[in-house]
Motif scaffolding. Structure first.
Motif, PDB file in Angstrom:
ATOM      1  N   LEU A 200     108.840  22.480  62.215  1.00  0.00           N
ATOM      2  CA  LEU A 200     109.733  22.986  60.892  1.00  0.00           C
ATOM      3  C   LEU A 200     109.627  21.567  59.996  1.00  0.00           C
ATOM      4  CD1 LEU A 200     111.336  24.601  59.660  1.00  0.00           C
ATOM      5  CD2 LEU A 200     113.019  23.417  61.747  1.00  0.00           C
ATOM      6  N   LEU A 201     110.049  20.527  60.616  1.00  0.00           N
ATOM      7  CA  LEU A 201     109.742  19.466  60.126  1.00  0.00           C
ATOM      8  C   LEU A 201     108.751  18.823  58.756  1.00  0.00           C
ATOM      9  CD1 LEU A 201     111.512  16.820  59.468  1.00  0.00           C
ATOM     10  CD2 LEU A 201     110.238  15.609  60.664  1.00  0.00           C
ATOM     11  N   ILE A 202     107.514  19.322  59.689  1.00  0.00           N
ATOM     12  CA  ILE A 202     105.819  19.315  58.446  1.00  0.00           C
ATOM     13  C   ILE A 202     105.929  19.972  57.768  1.00  0.00           C
ATOM     14  CG2 ILE A 202     103.445  18.838  59.165  1.00  0.00           C
ATOM     15  CD1 ILE A 202     103.750  17.800  61.985  1.00  0.00           C
ATOM     16  N   GLY A 203     106.336  20.921  58.456  1.00  0.00           N
ATOM     17  CA  GLY A 203     106.283  22.277  56.862  1.00  0.00           C
ATOM     18  C   GLY A 203     106.660  22.089  55.556  1.00  0.00           C
ATOM     19  N   VAL A 204     107.977  21.642  56.331  1.00  0.00           N
ATOM     20  CA  VAL A 204     109.258  21.811  55.125  1.00  0.00           C
ATOM     21  C   VAL A 204     109.027  20.079  54.327  1.00  0.00           C
ATOM     22  CG1 VAL A 204     112.079  21.419  54.413  1.00  0.00           C
ATOM     23  CG2 VAL A 204     111.173  23.106  56.451  1.00  0.00           C
ATOM     24  N   GLY A 205     108.874  19.575  55.297  1.00  0.00           N
ATOM     25  CA  GLY A 205     107.886  17.865  54.197  1.00  0.00           C
ATOM     26  C   GLY A 205     106.967  18.311  53.240  1.00  0.00           C
ATOM     27  N   VAL A 206     106.387  19.222  54.125  1.00  0.00           N
ATOM     28  CA  VAL A 206     105.193  18.752  52.562  1.00  0.00           C
ATOM     29  C   VAL A 206     105.343  19.549  51.292  1.00  0.00           C
ATOM     30  CG1 VAL A 206     103.169  20.926  52.368  1.00  0.00           C
ATOM     31  CG2 VAL A 206     103.254  19.146  54.452  1.00  0.00           C
ATOM     32  N   VAL A 207     106.603  20.858  51.752  1.00  0.00           N
ATOM     33  CA  VAL A 207     107.614  21.830  50.992  1.00  0.00           C
ATOM     34  C   VAL A 207     108.370  20.769  49.798  1.00  0.00           C
ATOM     35  CG1 VAL A 207     108.818  23.472  49.881  1.00  0.00           C
ATOM     36  CG2 VAL A 207     106.979  23.829  51.722  1.00  0.00           C
ATOM     37  N   ALA A 208     108.949  19.813  50.417  1.00  0.00           N
ATOM     38  CA  ALA A 208     110.062  19.156  49.851  1.00  0.00           C
ATOM     39  C   ALA A 208     108.569  17.581  48.617  1.00  0.00           C
ATOM     40  CB  ALA A 208     110.474  18.056  51.127  1.00  0.00           C
ATOM     41  N   ILE A 209     107.600  17.114  49.590  1.00  0.00           N
ATOM     42  CA  ILE A 209     106.693  16.542  48.742  1.00  0.00           C
ATOM     43  C   ILE A 209     106.372  17.093  47.296  1.00  0.00           C
ATOM     44  CG2 ILE A 209     104.383  15.537  48.416  1.00  0.00           C
ATOM     45  CD1 ILE A 209     105.050  14.604  52.001  1.00  0.00           C
ATOM     46  N   VAL A 210     106.094  18.808  47.175  1.00  0.00           N
ATOM     47  CA  VAL A 210     105.343  19.713  45.836  1.00  0.00           C
ATOM     48  C   VAL A 210     107.038  19.720  45.027  1.00  0.00           C
ATOM     49  CG1 VAL A 210     104.830  21.030  45.466  1.00  0.00           C
ATOM     50  CG2 VAL A 210     103.918  20.523  47.662  1.00  0.00           C
ATOM     51  N   ILE A 211     107.814  19.539  45.788  1.00  0.00           N
ATOM     52  CA  ILE A 211     108.975  19.659  45.308  1.00  0.00           C
ATOM     53  C   ILE A 211     109.527  18.448  44.698  1.00  0.00           C
ATOM     54  CG2 ILE A 211     111.538  20.577  44.489  1.00  0.00           C
ATOM     55  CD1 ILE A 211     110.905  22.712  46.909  1.00  0.00           C
ATOM     56  N   ALA A 212     109.574  16.892  44.952  1.00  0.00           N
ATOM     57  CA  ALA A 212     109.980  16.053  44.331  1.00  0.00           C
ATOM     58  C   ALA A 212     108.732  15.782  43.330  1.00  0.00           C
ATOM     59  CB  ALA A 212     109.668  14.860  45.404  1.00  0.00           C
ATOM     60  N   MET A 213     107.419  16.085  43.432  1.00  0.00           N
ATOM     61  CA  MET A 213     106.309  15.683  42.945  1.00  0.00           C
ATOM     62  C   MET A 213     106.875  16.355  41.594  1.00  0.00           C
ATOM     63  SD  MET A 213     103.309  15.163  44.692  1.00  0.00           S
ATOM     64  CE  MET A 213     101.333  15.267  43.573  1.00  0.00           C
ATOM     65  N   ILE A 214     106.834  17.974  41.482  1.00  0.00           N
ATOM     66  CA  ILE A 214     107.704  18.658  40.110  1.00  0.00           C
ATOM     67  C   ILE A 214     108.757  17.733  39.672  1.00  0.00           C
ATOM     68  CG2 ILE A 214     108.311  20.954  39.823  1.00  0.00           C
ATOM     69  CD1 ILE A 214     106.520  21.619  41.412  1.00  0.00           C
ATOM     70  N   SER A 215     109.950  17.860  40.231  1.00  0.00           N
ATOM     71  CA  SER A 215     111.027  17.245  39.691  1.00  0.00           C
ATOM     72  C   SER A 215     110.504  15.515  39.297  1.00  0.00           C
ATOM     73  CB  SER A 215     112.142  16.774  40.447  1.00  0.00           C
ATOM     74  OG  SER A 215     113.254  16.039  40.556  1.00  0.00           O
ATOM     75  N   GLY A 233     118.232  16.762  38.445  1.00  0.00           N
ATOM     76  CA  GLY A 233     119.023  17.324  40.117  1.00  0.00           C
ATOM     77  C   GLY A 233     119.252  19.109  40.523  1.00  0.00           C
ATOM     78  N   ALA A 234     119.288  19.327  39.433  1.00  0.00           N
ATOM     79  CA  ALA A 234     119.098  20.910  40.110  1.00  0.00           C
ATOM     80  C   ALA A 234     117.663  21.327  41.155  1.00  0.00           C
ATOM     81  CB  ALA A 234     118.474  21.781  38.415  1.00  0.00           C
ATOM     82  N   LEU A 235     116.696  20.732  40.847  1.00  0.00           N
ATOM     83  CA  LEU A 235     115.654  20.600  41.397  1.00  0.00           C
ATOM     84  C   LEU A 235     115.474  20.014  43.195  1.00  0.00           C
ATOM     85  CD1 LEU A 235     112.452  20.641  39.439  1.00  0.00           C
ATOM     86  CD2 LEU A 235     113.035  22.515  40.242  1.00  0.00           C
ATOM     87  N   ASN A 236     116.529  19.458  42.915  1.00  0.00           N
ATOM     88  CA  ASN A 236     116.658  18.381  44.067  1.00  0.00           C
ATOM     89  C   ASN A 236     117.605  19.124  45.183  1.00  0.00           C
ATOM     90  OD1 ASN A 236     114.787  15.922  43.770  1.00  0.00           O
ATOM     91  ND2 ASN A 236     116.180  14.685  43.086  1.00  0.00           N
ATOM     92  N   GLY A 237     118.760  19.754  43.885  1.00  0.00           N
ATOM     93  CA  GLY A 237     120.035  20.655  44.857  1.00  0.00           C
ATOM     94  C   GLY A 237     119.627  22.223  45.373  1.00  0.00           C
ATOM     95  N   VAL A 238     118.213  21.932  44.779  1.00  0.00           N
ATOM     96  CA  VAL A 238     117.984  23.620  45.225  1.00  0.00           C
ATOM     97  C   VAL A 238     117.153  23.074  46.312  1.00  0.00           C
ATOM     98  CG1 VAL A 238     115.749  25.529  44.883  1.00  0.00           C
ATOM     99  CG2 VAL A 238     117.543  24.851  43.245  1.00  0.00           C
ATOM    100  N   LEU A 239     115.906  22.506  46.439  1.00  0.00           N
ATOM    101  CA  LEU A 239     115.516  22.033  47.615  1.00  0.00           C
ATOM    102  C   LEU A 239     116.520  21.518  48.945  1.00  0.00           C
ATOM    103  CD1 LEU A 239     113.576  21.294  49.281  1.00  0.00           C
ATOM    104  CD2 LEU A 239     112.959  18.948  48.401  1.00  0.00           C
ATOM    105  N   ALA A 240     117.830  20.430  48.553  1.00  0.00           N
ATOM    106  CA  ALA A 240     118.724  20.629  49.420  1.00  0.00           C
ATOM    107  C   ALA A 240     119.597  21.822  50.212  1.00  0.00           C
ATOM    108  CB  ALA A 240     120.079  19.524  49.108  1.00  0.00           C
ATOM    109  N   ALA A 241     119.804  22.925  48.856  1.00  0.00           N
ATOM    110  CA  ALA A 241     120.518  24.258  49.930  1.00  0.00           C
ATOM    111  C   ALA A 241     119.626  25.088  51.015  1.00  0.00           C
ATOM    112  CB  ALA A 241     120.825  24.641  48.596  1.00  0.00           C
ATOM    113  N   ILE A 242     118.197  24.931  50.326  1.00  0.00           N
ATOM    114  CA  ILE A 242     117.608  25.734  51.162  1.00  0.00           C
ATOM    115  C   ILE A 242     117.060  25.190  52.026  1.00  0.00           C
ATOM    116  CG2 ILE A 242     114.751  26.272  51.242  1.00  0.00           C
ATOM    117  CD1 ILE A 242     114.701  26.111  48.230  1.00  0.00           C
TER     118      ILE A 242
END
Length: 271
Positions: A200-215, A233-242
């Motif tokens: 789970l951590l690996i899967g979410v980590g990959v998505v988090a890296i992509v979103i962080a790059m976009i942010s 901040g909105a993108l980080n907030g969405v990622l944290a909420a998900i």
């Protein structure tokens, strides 16, 4: 009971689908909005400290967290209430949003007490041996014992991973009892749980890296201004909420599987 990863994931997605609107409301209030507010109040979170001492960058980071510690503390408290409230929504008695939030507030202090007990126990059980090894055998011995301590730490974190659902879904507000029950429920399944959490951590980590790059890209394009901070901040907030919603559903699914059906679920079966 042998832990079944496939069943846990199926139950996780089922809970997400069945409760997505209510989960989104609480995650928005307690996870998304506080993270967005933090980005606006502490712009260095998105942009980095204005001045970094190249000779001692650690001192810069320490000063940053010391200066803004109160905001991080408040964020942690609000997010803890949100996480506990999200868990409460998944109870078999199907509470309303208001009831779930009240449960989160009632459980907050016992939950904090449990986390402090765990942290203190880890510091004693692992920190003391590493310190003794470093003092007696030098840096090399400290590294070896430190690696062993890291493995033991992972094991302990897996064993206590069900403390929050035990408190909220199981109704156990005694911190020591909740820790003991989590340890008991995970008995014989530690490796399977570790593998499940790691995947789970690996899967979410990959998505988090992509979103962080976009942010980061959006912030760079918009510049170091209010618009950039708002979008980042909105993108980080969405990622944290998900992430919070997903983790809550995962631990709830694991807890339900290992603890068996609740009294409410059994009652519904025979109605």
């Amino acid at each position: 009971m042998k832990f079944d990863m496939g069943r846990a994931w199926s139950e996780t997605t089922a809970m997400l689908g069945a409760n997505k609107e209510l989960l989104a409301v609480i995650a928005g209030i307690f996870i998304f909005l506080p993270n967005l507010a933090l980005a606006m109040l502490v712009p260095e979170m998105m942009q980095g400290p204005a001045e970094v001492d190249p000779e001692n960058p650690m001192a810069t980071m320490q000063a940053f967290y010391a200066e803004n510690g109160i905001w991080f503390f408040l964020l942690a408290i609000v997010q803890a209430i949100g996480t506990l409230s999200l868990l409460a929504l998944l109870h078999d008695r199907r509470p309303t949003v208001g009831e779930a939030i009240r449960t989160g507030l009632v459980t907050l202090l016992p939950y904090i007490a449990a986390q402090l007990i765990i942290m203190l126990g880890v510091a004693i059980v692992l920190g003391v041996p590493v310190g003794i090894a470093t003092g007696a055998g030098g840096a090399a011995a400290g590294v070896v014992v430190g690696l062993i301590a890291a493995i033991v730490l992972i094991y302990i974190m897996v064993k206590v991973s069900l403390v929050s659902p035990e408190m909220v879904l199981g109704g156990t507000l005694n911190p020591l009892t909740a820790i003991a029950n989590s340890w008991r429920l995970t008995k014989g399944n530690s490796l399977r749980l570790f593998a499940f959490y790691l995947l789970l951590l690996i899967g979410v980590g990959v998505v988090a890296i992509v979103i962080a790059m976009i942010s980061g890209l959006f912030v760079a394009m918009l510049g170091q201004n209010a618009a950039g901070l708002l979008v980042g901040g909105a993108l980080n907030g969405v990622l944290a909420a998900i992430w919070s919603v997903l983790i809550v559903c995962v631990v709830a699914a694991v807890y339900r599987q290992l603890s068996g059906p609740s009294t409410e679920a059994v009652s519904e079966t025979f109605e």
